[in-house]
Design an enzyme around this catalytic site. Structure first.
Site, PDB file in Angstrom:
ATOM      1  N   THR A   7       4.429   5.279 -18.479  1.00 57.70           N
ATOM      2  CA  THR A   7       5.367   6.021 -17.625  1.00 57.70           C
ATOM      3  C   THR A   7       5.308   5.585 -16.159  1.00 57.70           C
ATOM      4  OG1 THR A   7       3.659   7.702 -17.431  1.00 57.70           O
ATOM      5  CG2 THR A   7       5.388   8.098 -19.069  1.00 57.70           C
ATOM      6  N   GLY A   8       4.410   4.669 -15.825  1.00 57.03           N
ATOM      7  CA  GLY A   8       4.265   4.238 -14.428  1.00 57.03           C
ATOM      8  C   GLY A   8       5.287   3.183 -14.049  1.00 57.03           C
ATOM      9  N   VAL A  17       4.848  -0.044 -13.410  1.00 57.27           N
ATOM     10  CA  VAL A  17       4.692  -1.267 -14.193  1.00 57.27           C
ATOM     11  C   VAL A  17       5.003  -0.978 -15.668  1.00 57.27           C
ATOM     12  CG1 VAL A  17       3.076  -3.075 -14.932  1.00 57.27           C
ATOM     13  CG2 VAL A  17       3.004  -2.231 -12.579  1.00 57.27           C
ATOM     14  N   ARG A  26      -0.743  14.213 -18.395  1.00 62.10           N
ATOM     15  CA  ARG A  26       0.418  14.691 -17.633  1.00 62.10           C
ATOM     16  C   ARG A  26       1.739  14.245 -18.265  1.00 62.10           C
ATOM     17  NH1 ARG A  26      -1.195  13.256 -12.403  1.00 62.10           N
ATOM     18  NH2 ARG A  26      -0.743  11.121 -13.032  1.00 62.10           N
ATOM     19  N   SER A  27       1.748  13.042 -18.837  1.00 63.60           N
ATOM     20  CA  SER A  27       3.004  12.511 -19.381  1.00 63.60           C
ATOM     21  C   SER A  27       3.103  12.627 -20.895  1.00 63.60           C
ATOM     22  CB  SER A  27       3.146  11.041 -19.014  1.00 63.60           C
ATOM     23  OG  SER A  27       3.254  10.889 -17.638  1.00 63.60           O
ATOM     24  N   CYS A  67      -0.511  -9.415  -8.116  1.00 58.73           N
ATOM     25  CA  CYS A  67       0.886  -9.832  -7.949  1.00 58.73           C
ATOM     26  C   CYS A  67       1.057 -10.943  -6.900  1.00 58.73           C
ATOM     27  CB  CYS A  67       1.755  -8.632  -7.578  1.00 58.73           C
ATOM     28  SG  CYS A  67       0.953  -7.417  -6.521  1.00 58.73           S
ATOM     29  N   GLN A  85       4.433  -7.600   1.778  1.00 60.56           N
ATOM     30  CA  GLN A  85       4.439  -7.000   0.446  1.00 60.56           C
ATOM     31  C   GLN A  85       5.250  -5.709   0.354  1.00 60.56           C
ATOM     32  OE1 GLN A  85      -0.103  -8.592  -0.343  1.00 60.56           O
ATOM     33  NE2 GLN A  85       0.631  -6.970  -1.696  1.00 60.56           N
ATOM     34  N   SER A 128       6.582  -1.090  -3.668  1.00 61.50           N
ATOM     35  CA  SER A 128       6.453  -0.839  -5.113  1.00 61.50           C
ATOM     36  C   SER A 128       5.079  -1.265  -5.628  1.00 61.50           C
ATOM     37  CB  SER A 128       7.546  -1.566  -5.893  1.00 61.50           C
ATOM     38  OG  SER A 128       7.521  -2.939  -5.582  1.00 61.50           O
ATOM     39  N   ARG A 173       1.778  -4.885   4.401  1.00 63.60           N
ATOM     40  CA  ARG A 173       2.818  -4.070   3.746  1.00 63.60           C
ATOM     41  C   ARG A 173       4.013  -3.976   4.683  1.00 63.60           C
ATOM     42  NH1 ARG A 173       2.085  -2.591  -1.301  1.00 63.60           N
ATOM     43  NH2 ARG A 173       0.153  -1.530  -0.813  1.00 63.60           N
ATOM     44  N   HIS A 209       7.615  -9.191  -3.295  1.00 59.48           N
ATOM     45  CA  HIS A 209       6.710  -9.667  -2.259  1.00 59.48           C
ATOM     46  C   HIS A 209       7.226 -11.016  -1.727  1.00 59.48           C
ATOM     47  CE1 HIS A 209       4.089  -6.534  -3.357  1.00 59.48           C
ATOM     48  NE2 HIS A 209       3.111  -7.192  -3.953  1.00 59.48           N
TER      49      HIS A 209
HETATM   50  O1  25A Z   1      -6.881   0.830  -9.908  1.00 58.23           O
HETATM   51  P1  25A Z   1      -5.851  -0.231  -9.655  1.00 58.23           P
HETATM   52  O2  25A Z   1      -5.955  -1.389 -10.573  1.00 58.23           O
HETATM   53  O3  25A Z   1      -5.802  -0.665  -8.218  1.00 58.23           O
HETATM   54  O4  25A Z   1      -4.429   0.464  -9.987  1.00 58.23           O
HETATM   55  C1  25A Z   1      -3.970   1.665  -9.337  1.00 58.23           C
HETATM   56  C2  25A Z   1      -2.509   1.915  -9.613  1.00 58.23           C
HETATM   57  O5  25A Z   1      -1.797   0.737  -9.271  1.00 58.23           O
HETATM   58  C3  25A Z   1      -0.673   0.630 -10.125  1.00 58.23           C
HETATM   59  C4  25A Z   1      -0.662   1.732 -11.158  1.00 58.23           C
HETATM   60  O6  25A Z   1       0.200   2.830 -10.719  1.00 58.23           O
HETATM   61  C5  25A Z   1      -2.119   2.181 -11.076  1.00 58.23           C
HETATM   62  O7  25A Z   1      -2.222   3.537 -11.445  1.00 58.23           O
HETATM   63  N1  25A Z   1      -0.796  -0.693 -10.681  1.00 58.23           N
HETATM   64  C6  25A Z   1      -1.641  -1.211 -11.584  1.00 58.23           C
HETATM   65  N2  25A Z   1      -1.451  -2.507 -11.778  1.00 58.23           N
HETATM   66  C7  25A Z   1      -0.447  -2.834 -10.936  1.00 58.23           C
HETATM   67  C8  25A Z   1       0.237  -4.035 -10.634  1.00 58.23           C
HETATM   68  N3  25A Z   1      -0.071  -5.196 -11.251  1.00 58.23           N
HETATM   69  C9  25A Z   1      -0.025  -1.685 -10.246  1.00 58.23           C
HETATM   70  N4  25A Z   1       0.946  -1.684  -9.352  1.00 58.23           N
HETATM   71  C10 25A Z   1       1.568  -2.861  -9.115  1.00 58.23           C
HETATM   72  N5  25A Z   1       1.236  -4.003  -9.725  1.00 58.23           N
HETATM   73  P2  25A Z   1       1.591   3.199 -11.450  1.00 58.23           P
HETATM   74  O8  25A Z   1       2.139   4.380 -10.783  1.00 58.23           O
HETATM   75  O9  25A Z   1       2.462   2.006 -11.604  1.00 58.23           O
HETATM   76  O10 25A Z   1       1.169   3.585 -12.930  1.00 58.23           O
HETATM   77  C11 25A Z   1       0.458   4.692 -13.206  1.00 58.23           C
HETATM   78  C12 25A Z   1       0.454   4.761 -14.766  1.00 58.23           C
HETATM   79  O11 25A Z   1      -0.861   4.912 -15.212  1.00 58.23           O
HETATM   80  C13 25A Z   1      -0.948   6.076 -16.037  1.00 58.23           C
HETATM   81  N6  25A Z   1      -2.272   6.638 -16.008  1.00 58.23           N
HETATM   82  C14 25A Z   1      -2.986   6.982 -14.927  1.00 58.23           C
HETATM   83  N7  25A Z   1      -4.182   7.474 -15.303  1.00 58.23           N
HETATM   84  C15 25A Z   1      -4.216   7.424 -16.653  1.00 58.23           C
HETATM   85  C16 25A Z   1      -2.993   6.882 -17.095  1.00 58.23           C
HETATM   86  N8  25A Z   1      -2.715   6.739 -18.385  1.00 58.23           N
HETATM   87  C17 25A Z   1      -3.656   7.089 -19.285  1.00 58.23           C
HETATM   88  N9  25A Z   1      -4.848   7.624 -18.942  1.00 58.23           N
HETATM   89  C18 25A Z   1      -5.148   7.806 -17.640  1.00 58.23           C
HETATM   90  N10 25A Z   1      -6.340   8.333 -17.309  1.00 58.23           N
HETATM   91  C19 25A Z   1       0.073   6.977 -15.458  1.00 58.23           C
HETATM   92  O12 25A Z   1       0.528   7.952 -16.336  1.00 58.23           O
HETATM   93  C20 25A Z   1       1.177   5.997 -15.177  1.00 58.23           C
HETATM   94  O13 25A Z   1       1.881   5.752 -16.394  1.00 58.23           O
HETATM   95  P3  25A Z   1       0.656   9.455 -15.804  1.00 58.23           P
HETATM   96  O14 25A Z   1       1.045  10.259 -17.013  1.00 58.23           O
HETATM   97  O15 25A Z   1      -0.580   9.809 -15.065  1.00 58.23           O
HETATM   98  O16 25A Z   1       1.790   9.492 -14.787  1.00 58.23           O
HETATM   99  C21 25A Z   1       3.049   9.826 -15.245  1.00 58.23           C
HETATM  100  C22 25A Z   1       3.972  10.041 -14.100  1.00 58.23           C
HETATM  101  O17 25A Z   1       3.315  10.705 -13.041  1.00 58.23           O
HETATM  102  C23 25A Z   1       3.374   9.964 -11.830  1.00 58.23           C
HETATM  103  N11 25A Z   1       2.163  10.260 -11.065  1.00 58.23           N
HETATM  104  C24 25A Z   1       1.121   9.447 -10.922  1.00 58.23           C
HETATM  105  N12 25A Z   1       0.188  10.024 -10.164  1.00 58.23           N
HETATM  106  C25 25A Z   1       0.655  11.242  -9.841  1.00 58.23           C
HETATM  107  C26 25A Z   1       1.929  11.406 -10.414  1.00 58.23           C
HETATM  108  N13 25A Z   1       2.641  12.527 -10.269  1.00 58.23           N
HETATM  109  C27 25A Z   1       2.095  13.507  -9.522  1.00 58.23           C
HETATM  110  N14 25A Z   1       0.889  13.423  -8.950  1.00 58.23           N
HETATM  111  C28 25A Z   1       0.138  12.324  -9.086  1.00 58.23           C
HETATM  112  N15 25A Z   1      -1.068  12.236  -8.499  1.00 58.23           N
HETATM  113  C29 25A Z   1       3.491   8.586 -12.344  1.00 58.23           C
HETATM  114  O18 25A Z   1       4.041   7.740 -11.407  1.00 58.23           O
HETATM  115  C30 25A Z   1       4.378   8.729 -13.532  1.00 58.23           C
HETATM  116  O19 25A Z   1       5.738   8.865 -13.145  1.00 58.23           O
HETATM  117  O1  L14 Z   2      -4.736  -5.558  -7.693  1.00 53.19           O
HETATM  118  O2  L14 Z   2      -0.994  -1.768  -3.332  1.00 53.19           O
HETATM  119  O3  L14 Z   2      -2.982  -5.688  -8.949  1.00 53.19           O
HETATM  120  O4  L14 Z   2       0.441  -3.397  -3.469  1.00 53.19           O
HETATM  121  C1  L14 Z   2      -1.526  -4.763  -6.878  1.00 53.19           C
HETATM  122  C2  L14 Z   2      -0.718  -3.954  -5.935  1.00 53.19           C
HETATM  123  C3  L14 Z   2      -3.599  -3.615  -6.069  1.00 53.19           C
HETATM  124  C4  L14 Z   2      -2.743  -2.812  -5.109  1.00 53.19           C
HETATM  125  C5  L14 Z   2      -3.593  -5.191  -7.993  1.00 53.19           C
HETATM  126  C6  L14 Z   2      -0.624  -2.846  -3.778  1.00 53.19           C
HETATM  127  C7  L14 Z   2      -2.825  -4.131  -7.230  1.00 53.19           C
HETATM  128  C8  L14 Z   2      -1.524  -3.589  -4.732  1.00 53.19           C
END
Ligand code: 25A
Ligand code: L14
Length: 335
Positions: free
Chosen positions: A12-13, A15, A40-41, A130, A157, A160, A230, A237
């Site tokens: 649901t995120g 990506v 949550r989702s 990325c 960057q 998103s 950013r 980017h």
């Molecule tokens: O730790 P890192 O690697 O640095 O990554 C941190 C974050 O970076 C994004 C991704 O966010 C990640 O959570 N990311 C990762 N790789 C990336 C990349 N290559 C990258 N961004 C860019 N390039 P995201 O918003 O894209 O995705 C979040 C997704 O992860 C699910 N999730 C989180 N914790 C989880 C989990 N799934 C399973 N188990 C867990 N423990 C998350 O699902 C979402 O699909 P969700 O159900 O938690 O969220 C559903 C909707 O809710 C929004 N939301 C997120 N946080 C909050 C929120 N709504 C309210 N309050 C919040 N705090 C979500 O955006 C989604 O719409």
């Molecule tokens: O390491 O905030 O893949 O733009 C890529 C997006 C870290 C955060 C990673 C951002 C993420 C970054």
């Protein structure tokens, strides 16, 4: 052709939703597909190829079914906890987080650059950062031909990259509301701060670009430096990359080498205002390169401008291209 069972973790995120779009466009041999996210989702509906699926909560038992490939993008903590569980059940995880990228046992792959590294996997394959991915598709063919001596990255960057929260900060900031995700307003601003700062004054984003470049090019001692910024752009980017080569070159040959490289579209006609732009790269899978010119301050140097959709080539598209390549290797082996 044999078909495989897939799981999308973090479906649901930002990506995760793009995984779904790219999978629909690229037509991989999918038999079953499962969509997982946090509690949550769970229960939400996702439409994939005109069928509706219910999002499942990710739990330790999620991989007890017969899954071949899991695409993870749910953040580093989720990957650290659940990828090893999936791998122990025979699933190949392709992980978007930074959790495993620098692990010696985990291949870090850009399919145009180092596809054969996939063959060394032990259950987990990492998708690079990325900003690194879009640079690699250009640097690799140039390194093969002219031997890179030093690289200087300066990035611009999109919000998103910080997920849904980053997008919201720019949308709300344009209406005059304060930021929640970033430490400063992003509307009308440039913030030289992506991910967290470390002791040496560099951010983790900058260190990721340096270390991942060395790992993907198989050049552990390559001189690389980076400044990651950013900017108030929603998608894609942009990067200014300064490269110094060991070997002399003809600038037209450099342009030809870049033009002939896979995954790249050259847009380089500055007198007609043609150069890569974030707005035009958004929604595309390719990397766009322009402003290719000699750096006249050094012996063998160039400057280039490189733009790609960070959620597509920088994340979802690259991950799915890794899956496609993995399946091609499996088919060669008869798996
Ligand atoms: O730790 P890192 O690697 O640095 O990554 C941190 C974050 O970076 C994004 C991704 O966010 C990640 O959570 N990311 C990762 N790789 C990336 C990349 N290559 C990258 N961004 C860019 N390039 P995201 O918003 O894209 O995705 C979040 C997704 O992860 C699910 N999730 C989180 N914790 C989880 C989990 N799934 C399973 N188990 C867990 N423990 C998350 O699902 C979402 O699909 P969700 O159900 O938690 O969220 C559903 C909707 O809710 C929004 N939301 C997120 N946080 C909050 C929120 N709504 C309210 N309050 C919040 N705090 C979500 O955006 C989604 O719409
Ligand atoms: O390491 O905030 O893949 O733009 C890529 C997006 C870290 C955060 C990673 C951002 C993420 C970054």
């Amino acid at each position: 052709m044999k078909q495989y069972n897939f799981a999308i973790v973090g479906a649901t995120g930002m990506v995760g939703r793009t995984f779904i779009k790219v999978l629909e466009e690229m037509d991989l041999p999918i038999n079953k597909i499962y969509f997982m996210a946090s509690k949550r989702s769970a229960g939400k509906t996702i439409t994939f190829n005109n069928n509706d699926y219910i999002v499942e909560e990710l739990t330790k038992a999620s991989f007890d079914k017969n899954i071949d490939i899991a695409l993870f993008s749910a953040g580093g903590a989720t990957s650290l906890e659940y990828s090893p569980i999936a791998a122990s059940k025979g699933v190949v995880v392709i992980d978007n987080s930074s959790a495993f990228r620098m692990d010696d046992l985990v291949p870090l792959v850009v399919p145009e650059v180092n596809p054969k590294d996939i063959l060394k996997h032990q259950g987990i394959i990492a998708n690079p950062n990325c900003s690194t991915i879009q640079a690699m598709v250009v640097l690799k063919p140039l390194h093969d031909k002219y031997t890179i001596k030093r690289v200087v990255y300066s990035t611009y960057q999109a919000v998103s990259g910080a997920g849904m929260g980053g997008y919201k900060d720019l949308e709300e900031g344009l209406k005059g509301n304060p930021p929640e995700k970033f430490p400063h307003p992003i509307a009308g601003n440039c913030i030289p701060h992506i991910d967290v700062f470390t002791e040496n004054g560099y951010t983790k984003e900058e260190i990721k670009m340096i270390n991942e470049t060395r790992k993907i090019l198989h050049e552990p001692n390559l001189a690389v430096t980076a400044t990651a910024v950013r900017v108030p752009v929603f998608d894609s980017h942009s990067e200014s990359i300064n490269i110094e080569f060991e070997k002399p070159f003809n600038i037209d040959d450099v342009k030809k080498t870049i033009t002939n490289a896979p995954g790249i579209i050259v847009q380089d006609d500055p007198f007609n205002n043609i150069y890569p732009l974030a707005l035009e790269a958004a929604g595309k899978n390719e990397t766009f390169v322009g402003r290719i010119r000699r750096d006249e301050s050094v012996k063998n140097g160039i400057n280039i401008w490189v733009v790609a959709d960070n959620i597509r080539k920088g994340a979802a598209t690259n991950t799915i291209q890794i899956a496609e390549k993995l399946i091609a290797y499996w088919n060669e082996e008869g798996k």
